[in-house]
Design a protein around this motif. Structure first.
Motif, short mmCIF file in Angstrom:
data_model
loop_
_atom_site.label_atom_id
_atom_site.label_comp_id
_atom_site.label_asym_id
_atom_site.label_seq_id
_atom_site.Cartn_x
_atom_site.Cartn_y
_atom_site.Cartn_z
N ARG A 69 0.82 -1.22 0.00
CA ARG A 69 0.00 0.00 0.00
C ARG A 69 0.85 1.26 0.00
O ARG A 69 0.33 2.34 -0.28
CB ARG A 69 -0.94 -0.03 1.19
CG ARG A 69 -1.90 -1.21 1.07
CD ARG A 69 -2.66 -1.48 2.30
NE ARG A 69 -3.36 -2.75 2.17
CZ ARG A 69 -4.34 -3.14 2.95
NH1 ARG A 69 -4.74 -2.36 3.92
NH2 ARG A 69 -4.91 -4.30 2.76
N GLU A 70 2.11 1.14 0.28
CA GLU A 70 3.03 2.28 0.30
C GLU A 70 3.81 2.41 -1.01
O GLU A 70 4.45 3.42 -1.24
CB GLU A 70 4.03 2.15 1.45
CG GLU A 70 3.39 2.21 2.82
CD GLU A 70 2.85 3.58 3.18
OE1 GLU A 70 3.40 4.59 2.70
OE2 GLU A 70 1.86 3.64 3.93
N LEU A 71 3.75 1.40 -1.87
CA LEU A 71 4.48 1.42 -3.13
C LEU A 71 3.73 2.24 -4.16
O LEU A 71 2.51 2.43 -4.07
CB LEU A 71 4.66 0.00 -3.66
CG LEU A 71 5.44 -0.96 -2.77
CD1 LEU A 71 5.43 -2.36 -3.40
CD2 LEU A 71 6.85 -0.48 -2.55
N ALA A 115 2.27 2.83 -8.03
CA ALA A 115 1.64 1.94 -9.01
C ALA A 115 2.71 1.30 -9.90
O ALA A 115 2.62 0.11 -10.23
CB ALA A 115 0.63 2.72 -9.86
N PHE A 116 3.73 2.06 -10.27
CA PHE A 116 4.81 1.55 -11.10
C PHE A 116 5.51 0.39 -10.40
O PHE A 116 5.76 -0.66 -11.00
CB PHE A 116 5.80 2.69 -11.39
CG PHE A 116 6.90 2.33 -12.35
CD1 PHE A 116 6.65 2.29 -13.71
CD2 PHE A 116 8.18 2.06 -11.90
CE1 PHE A 116 7.66 1.97 -14.61
CE2 PHE A 116 9.20 1.75 -12.79
CZ PHE A 116 8.94 1.70 -14.16
N GLN A 117 5.81 0.54 -9.12
CA GLN A 117 6.46 -0.52 -8.37
C GLN A 117 5.55 -1.73 -8.21
O GLN A 117 5.99 -2.87 -8.34
CB GLN A 117 6.90 0.00 -7.00
CG GLN A 117 8.05 0.98 -7.11
CD GLN A 117 8.33 1.70 -5.81
OE1 GLN A 117 7.42 1.97 -5.03
NE2 GLN A 117 9.59 2.02 -5.58
N ASN A 118 4.27 -1.51 -7.96
CA ASN A 118 3.33 -2.62 -7.88
C ASN A 118 3.23 -3.35 -9.22
O ASN A 118 3.12 -4.58 -9.25
CB ASN A 118 1.95 -2.14 -7.42
CG ASN A 118 1.84 -2.13 -5.92
OD1 ASN A 118 2.02 -3.15 -5.26
ND2 ASN A 118 1.56 -0.96 -5.36
N ASN A 119 3.28 -2.61 -10.32
CA ASN A 119 3.24 -3.25 -11.63
C ASN A 119 4.47 -4.14 -11.86
O ASN A 119 4.36 -5.21 -12.45
CB ASN A 119 3.13 -2.21 -12.74
CG ASN A 119 1.77 -1.55 -12.76
OD1 ASN A 119 0.79 -2.08 -12.24
ND2 ASN A 119 1.69 -0.37 -13.33
N ASP A 151 3.34 -11.85 -1.26
CA ASP A 151 2.34 -11.42 -0.28
C ASP A 151 1.88 -9.99 -0.55
O ASP A 151 0.70 -9.67 -0.39
CB ASP A 151 2.91 -11.51 1.15
CG ASP A 151 3.10 -12.95 1.61
OD1 ASP A 151 2.54 -13.88 0.98
OD2 ASP A 151 3.83 -13.14 2.60
N ALA A 152 2.79 -9.13 -0.99
CA ALA A 152 2.43 -7.75 -1.32
C ALA A 152 1.48 -7.71 -2.51
O ALA A 152 0.52 -6.94 -2.52
CB ALA A 152 3.68 -6.92 -1.61
N VAL A 153 1.73 -8.56 -3.52
CA VAL A 153 0.83 -8.63 -4.69
C VAL A 153 -0.55 -9.10 -4.24
O VAL A 153 -1.57 -8.50 -4.61
CB VAL A 153 1.41 -9.57 -5.77
CG1 VAL A 153 0.38 -9.82 -6.86
CG2 VAL A 153 2.68 -9.00 -6.37
#
Length: 119
Positions: free
Chosen positions: A15-17, A19-23, A88-90
């Motif tokens: 939740r702190e990343l 959108a680019f990092q989550n992608n 887990d983050a995904v």
């Protein structure tokens, strides 16, 4: 400076990343990849060029956070893979999104159809 804000706890990492990092994490959820393959996937998604100066600092940040593991394929090429914490983050991001999107049985059925036709 990285694109990530300060991390306040393991549960909230996704939740702190940005959108680019989550992608990047989502891309690596499929298979480990080298940097240029990740770059191509991101460019396909965004429909525009992704600069090395944006990609690699974000990959390094994800490595530093323990979400991605970096290994050497050869002297010039690094491979990146998702760690358990990265996976887990995904999942956390998916769960949060679904908790907002799935508001009734019809929407649940739509999501089920998407999942069933994704693989």
């Amino acid at each position: 400076m990285s694109e990530a804000q300060s991390i306040t706890g393991e549960q909230s990492i996704a939740r702190e990343l940005t959108a680019f990092q989550n992608n990047i994490l989502v891309i690596l959820a499929k298979d480990p990849m080298y940097g240029l393959a990740i770059k191509r996937e991101l460019e396909d998604y965004y429909g525009t060029e992704v600069n090395h100066g944006r990609l690699y600092p974000n990959l390094d940040e994800l490595v530093n956070l323990g979400l991605v593991e970096k290994s050497e394929l050869d002297k010039r090429t690094n491979q990146y893979s998702l760690t358990e914490d990265g996976y887990d983050a995904v999942l956390d991001g998916i769960q949060w999104t679904l908790s907002k999107v799935v508001t009734d049985d019809d929407r649940a059925d739509e999501i089920t159809d998407i999942v069933e036709n994704s693989y």
